[in-house]
Write an enzyme that holds these catalytic residues in place. Structure first.
Site, mmCIF file in Angstrom:
data_model
loop_
_atom_site.group_PDB
_atom_site.id
_atom_site.type_symbol
_atom_site.label_atom_id
_atom_site.label_comp_id
_atom_site.label_asym_id
_atom_site.label_seq_id
_atom_site.Cartn_x
_atom_site.Cartn_y
_atom_site.Cartn_z
ATOM 1 N N TYR A 52 0.818 -1.218 0.000
ATOM 2 C CA TYR A 52 0.000 0.000 0.000
ATOM 3 C C TYR A 52 0.854 1.271 0.000
ATOM 4 O O TYR A 52 0.456 2.279 -0.592
ATOM 5 C CB TYR A 52 -1.002 -0.018 1.164
ATOM 6 N N HIS A 105 -14.752 1.565 -0.161
ATOM 7 C CA HIS A 105 -13.647 0.660 0.195
ATOM 8 C C HIS A 105 -12.444 1.403 0.765
ATOM 9 O O HIS A 105 -11.341 0.865 0.769
ATOM 10 C CB HIS A 105 -13.243 -0.183 -1.028
ATOM 11 N N THR A 172 -16.698 -1.505 -13.473
ATOM 12 C CA THR A 172 -16.605 -2.427 -12.329
ATOM 13 C C THR A 172 -17.054 -3.818 -12.763
ATOM 14 O O THR A 172 -18.013 -3.953 -13.525
ATOM 15 C CB THR A 172 -17.396 -1.911 -11.097
#
Ligand code: BJW
Length: 228
Positions: A52, A105, A172
């Protein structure tokens, strides 16, 4: 007319951000189980922080594309009648000028404290275990929603989806719930539904209309049709 736009990784693909399921289940070389589950983080926090931290640093190398810009222009035209619900953790909607964005998210540019729950804006690395600005403990993790965790703002999103006249999904795959279920929820609440995607998704059959092509073309075209 109330409009909800659900966006996924495909809207950022033409900005150079990798999507999740377009590369054999591998995500920039990592198994999803290792980098997007609480169990993976417990097993190897260093690997997850490195993953990340690299993606957070990578945000500086990408720019919003015409699809993000068209949604910002749509907000200028519709104001509070538009809500963008994004599954993306990047900040490209905001950098294009959108304000009414829900990151279900989470966000790469925030950290979350595992002890006190603070969610500070965070642009630095997390690997070196910095203290939480709220409680001082070295218990910060990326502020992203992993598999098995509950996404953010589900009540607000449910109300928007059941109250909209038009529901549009952009880029998506329809593989991850609860987001994948919103088209059915919108349709059963009486909304018209439109999918904009490079190819068919797992939920294409639930949409009234499906348009196929790159988001950077389809979204500006659709916005121009809607607001002239
Ligand atoms: C383009 C394009 C271009 C490309 N132009 N288009 C069994 C059945 C049903 C559900 C479950 C189940 N087992 C487990 C679950 C639940 C689970 C789930 O859905 N699992 C599935 C794998 C089945 N879900 C969860 O665990 C969620 N939590 C939950 O359910 O809590 C319980 C609960 C819910 C509600 C109420 C109460 C309790 C949490 C899910 C968290 C997902 N997290 C991730 C990681 C975020 C952090 C990070 O980024 O690192 O979120 S996973 C990943 O997938 C990421 C994305 O947001 C998400 C969706 O991916 P997306 O955006 O659709 O991307 P892709 O790559 O899949 O697709 C790209 C698309 O773009 C493709 O369609 C391309 O065609 C298209 N495209 N280029 C237009 N240029």
């Amino acid at each position: 007319m109330r409009v909800v736009v659900l966006t996924g990784a495909g809207i950022s693909a033409e900005s150079g951000v990798a999507t999740f399921r377009d590369s054999d289940g591998l995500w920039e070389g990592h198994d999803v189980e290792d980098v997007a589950t609480p169990e993976g983080f417990a097993r190897d926090p260093e690997l997850v922080h490195r993953f990340y931290d690299a993606r957070r640093r990578g945000l500086a190398l990408v720019e919003p594309n015409p699809a993000h810009q068209a949604l910002a222009a749509l907000e200028d035209a519709l104001g509070e009648d538009l809500l963008v619900v994004t599954q993306n953790v990047d900040d490209l909607h905001e950098r294009a000028g959108s304000h009414r964005v829900v990151h279900m998210h989470g966000e790469l540019r925030r950290a979350r404290c595992e002890v006190c729950g603070a969610r500070p804006v965070w642009d630095a690395d997390l690997l070196d275990a910095p203290p939480c600005p709220a409680c001082g403990r070295a218990t910060l993790r990326p502020d992203v929603v992993w598999f098995g965790e509950v996404p953010y703002e589900l009540g607000l999103i449910d109300r928007a989806v059941t109250g909209c006249a038009l529901f549009v999904a952009v880029g998506t795959s329809g593989a991850v719930y609860p987001a994948a279920g919103y088209v059915a929820l919108a349709a059963s609440s009486g909304a018209r539904t439109l999918e904009l995607n490079l190819g068919p998704s797992a939920v294409s059959r639930y949409f009234d209309e499906v348009r196929t092509g790159p988001a950077a073309q389809l979204v500006p075209q659709w916005v121009a049709e809607l607001v002239g």
